[in-house]
Design a protein around this motif. Sequence first.
Motif, PDB file in Angstrom:
ATOM      1  N   VAL A  97      -3.220  -6.284   0.353  1.00  0.00           N
ATOM      2  CA  VAL A  97      -1.578  -5.951  -0.127  1.00  0.00           C
ATOM      3  C   VAL A  97      -1.890  -5.212  -1.463  1.00  0.00           C
ATOM      4  O   VAL A  97      -1.153  -4.227  -1.818  1.00  0.00           O
ATOM      5  N   CYS A  99       3.758  -2.346   7.515  1.00  0.00           N
ATOM      6  CA  CYS A  99       5.054  -2.254   6.534  1.00  0.00           C
ATOM      7  C   CYS A  99       6.040  -1.071   7.297  1.00  0.00           C
ATOM      8  O   CYS A  99       7.357  -1.512   7.191  1.00  0.00           O
ATOM      9  N   VAL A 113       4.657 -10.727   0.938  1.00  0.00           N
ATOM     10  CA  VAL A 113       3.800 -10.682   2.186  1.00  0.00           C
ATOM     11  C   VAL A 113       3.382 -11.775   2.659  1.00  0.00           C
ATOM     12  O   VAL A 113       3.393 -12.463   3.809  1.00  0.00           O
TER      13      VAL A 113
END
Length: 141
Positions: free
Chosen positions: A124, A62, A99
């Motif tokens: 996640v 990320c 995501v």
Amino acid sequence: MKRIFLTVSAILSVIVLGILFWGLVSGKEQPPAASGAALVSVQVPALEGDALAGETLFRENCASCHGDNAAGRDGIAPPLVHKIYEPGHHADGAFLLAVSRGVRAHHWPFGDMPPVDGVSQEDVQKIVAYVRALQRENGIN
């Protein structure tokens, strides 16, 4: 007479097309060049458990867009340590959907977020634990 009408029509068409083109080019504010600089200052708490594991996963998956410690990157992607992403507005499931499916731009002028391949639901959840820990440390509950 027909020739004059065609000439006037052609001239008007060119003028209208010119106005439309000018409106498209100059009417939209051009975004500033992307500097990639952090958009917010983030205080990082002591991390443990899922939040600590999430920090590593965040860096790997990320941070290239959302910046170190989710501080965002100018011209690239928004900060996740921001009141827009507080749990009452973007629940944990919103991160999972972002995501897995990507997100259409709706809060920020950075464009759409594409899906992120290779990040599992468990990953996640750990990333969200990390982001939530950062948010709490920075007064976002």
